[in-house]
Scaffold this motif. Structure first.
Motif, mmCIF file in Angstrom:
data_model
loop_
_atom_site.group_PDB
_atom_site.id
_atom_site.type_symbol
_atom_site.label_atom_id
_atom_site.label_comp_id
_atom_site.label_asym_id
_atom_site.label_seq_id
_atom_site.Cartn_x
_atom_site.Cartn_y
_atom_site.Cartn_z
ATOM 1 N N ASP A 11 0.814 -1.218 0.000
ATOM 2 C CA ASP A 11 0.000 0.000 0.000
ATOM 3 C C ASP A 11 0.847 1.267 0.000
ATOM 4 O OD1 ASP A 11 -1.338 -2.301 1.175
ATOM 5 O OD2 ASP A 11 -3.043 -0.974 1.512
ATOM 6 N N TYR A 12 2.042 1.152 0.524
ATOM 7 C CA TYR A 12 2.905 2.341 0.608
ATOM 8 C C TYR A 12 3.285 2.874 -0.770
ATOM 9 C CZ TYR A 12 6.512 -1.241 -0.118
ATOM 10 O OH TYR A 12 7.253 -2.279 -0.611
ATOM 11 N N LEU A 13 3.110 2.062 -1.818
ATOM 12 C CA LEU A 13 3.423 2.517 -3.169
ATOM 13 C C LEU A 13 2.318 3.386 -3.766
ATOM 14 C CD1 LEU A 13 5.025 -0.692 -4.753
ATOM 15 C CD2 LEU A 13 6.156 1.289 -3.722
ATOM 16 N N LEU A 14 1.269 3.630 -2.995
ATOM 17 C CA LEU A 14 0.196 4.498 -3.456
ATOM 18 C C LEU A 14 0.511 5.968 -3.211
ATOM 19 C CD1 LEU A 14 -2.912 2.483 -2.149
ATOM 20 C CD2 LEU A 14 -2.026 2.586 -4.497
ATOM 21 N N GLU A 15 1.506 6.256 -2.427
ATOM 22 C CA GLU A 15 1.847 7.637 -2.095
ATOM 23 C C GLU A 15 3.226 7.986 -2.622
ATOM 24 O OE1 GLU A 15 1.357 8.606 1.982
ATOM 25 O OE2 GLU A 15 -0.681 7.801 2.121
ATOM 26 N N THR A 16 3.304 9.099 -3.335
ATOM 27 C CA THR A 16 4.571 9.556 -3.879
ATOM 28 C C THR A 16 5.423 10.165 -2.782
ATOM 29 O OG1 THR A 16 3.561 10.032 -6.018
ATOM 30 C CG2 THR A 16 5.668 11.103 -5.547
ATOM 31 N N LYS A 17 6.671 9.766 -2.722
ATOM 32 C CA LYS A 17 7.590 10.331 -1.732
ATOM 33 C C LYS A 17 7.863 11.778 -2.087
ATOM 34 C CE LYS A 17 12.271 9.769 0.104
ATOM 35 N NZ LYS A 17 13.529 8.985 0.013
ATOM 36 N N ILE A 18 7.688 12.662 -1.134
ATOM 37 C CA ILE A 18 7.894 14.090 -1.369
ATOM 38 C C ILE A 18 9.288 14.474 -0.866
ATOM 39 C CG2 ILE A 18 7.023 16.410 -0.986
ATOM 40 C CD1 ILE A 18 5.077 14.529 -2.420
ATOM 41 N N LYS A 19 10.078 15.051 -1.775
ATOM 42 C CA LYS A 19 11.426 15.477 -1.407
ATOM 43 C C LYS A 19 11.366 16.806 -0.704
ATOM 44 C CE LYS A 19 16.017 16.352 -3.294
ATOM 45 N NZ LYS A 19 16.870 16.370 -4.491
#
Length: 289
Positions: A281-289
């Motif tokens: 599920d964690y791949l549903l959110e884009t990592k924000i730099k």
């Protein structure tokens, strides 16, 4: 100033987008085939329109052409903030009558072309921890129509590729999303090729009549008063580019959706929910730099 690369900029959505992004303070690398030859007039028009536009020779159907063009852009710009994969061609006609070679041509431009440009920009985007790739498909890539079998297949391939890539890139901060235009009055019809297997066409006289009637109806619809104009797609590209990282929808329909919007509404939750089975599920959110 952000840098945007737009493929297929010699006409239609790409041409309008190059102008719109330049008007909004982007440095635009407008790619097209033969800018010193058959598209020299388009090159002159765009570069005269704004000093923010630079036309670059690139054929998305050729490995070396994409490699040379993208390397030159990255060398000059230093980074690419947005890639808009807009280039595409379309065939319409009886599915059985199109040859394998014609199907390969469509896939090479519409699908493999996107893979080529995407692979060219991803290393630098991943290094930067941000970046946006917009892949243009079609309502026909979600809701399939008669006489658009090979075209719809090429667009459906891009849909699958983009969705999977979006998940894989989530932890890098890079986003890949889709824009799905309905029918618009552009010169995409200029890329039509008649069915190569003419002997098969001859066996489908009734279906040919149906196809002819359909094309007449489409032509009338495109010329009707109040029908959506191509600038809406350029505006959708810009709106998505301006949205904050991580907030962009996976799919955006533009113009007459032909039911693609309803398909997206119904299937996107199922699609994203499928990651639960893999505990990803964690791949549903884009990592924000």
């Amino acid at each position: 100033m952000k840098n945007v690369v737009i493929t297929g900029s010699s006409n239609g959505f790409g041409y309008l987008s190059a102008q719109l992004f330049a008007d909004n303070a982007y440095k635009v690398y407008a790619t097209m085939r033969n800018p010193e030859g058959s598209n020299s007039e388009k090159k002159q028009e765009l570069e005269k329109y704004s000093s923010n536009i630079k036309v670059v020779n690139m054929d998305v159907a050729e490995d070396e052409s994409v490699k040379v063009a993208m390397n030159s852009i990255i060398k000059e710009a230093g980074t690419i903030d947005v890639l808009i994969n807009n280039a595409g061609i379309m065939h319409m006609g009886i599915a059985e009558a199109f040859s394998i070679e014609q199907a390969n041509q469509l896939m090479n431009v519409n699908y493999y072309g996107i893979i080529r440009t995407t692979q060219a920009v991803l290393p630098i985007m991943r290094k930067e921890g941000k970046g946006l790739i917009i892949n243009t498909t079609s309502a026909y890539g979600r809701v399939f129509a008669p006489f658009a079998a090979t075209y719809g297949a090429s667009k459906a391939a891009v849909e699958a590729y983009t969705q999977s890539l979006k998940y894989e890139l989530a932890t890098t901060g890079v986003e890949t999303i889709l824009v799905e235009p309905g029918p618009f009055a552009t010169n995409l019809a200029g890329s039509f090729s008649p069915e190569a297997r003419t002997e098969i066409v001859g066996e489908y006289s009734e279906l040919q009549a149906i196809f002819g009637g359909m094309m007449e109806e489409v032509a009338t619809l495109l010329q009707s008063e109040g029908f959506p104009q191509p600038n809406l797609v350029a505006e959708a590209y810009l709106k998505l580019a301006e949205m904050p990282q991580g907030s962009r929808p996976t799919r955006t329909t533009v113009g007459l959706p032909l039911g693609a919007d309803k398909v997206n509404e119904l299937t996107q939750p199922i699609q994203d929910g499928s990651l639960q089975a893999y505990k990803m599920d964690y791949l549903l959110e884009t990592k924000i730099k």
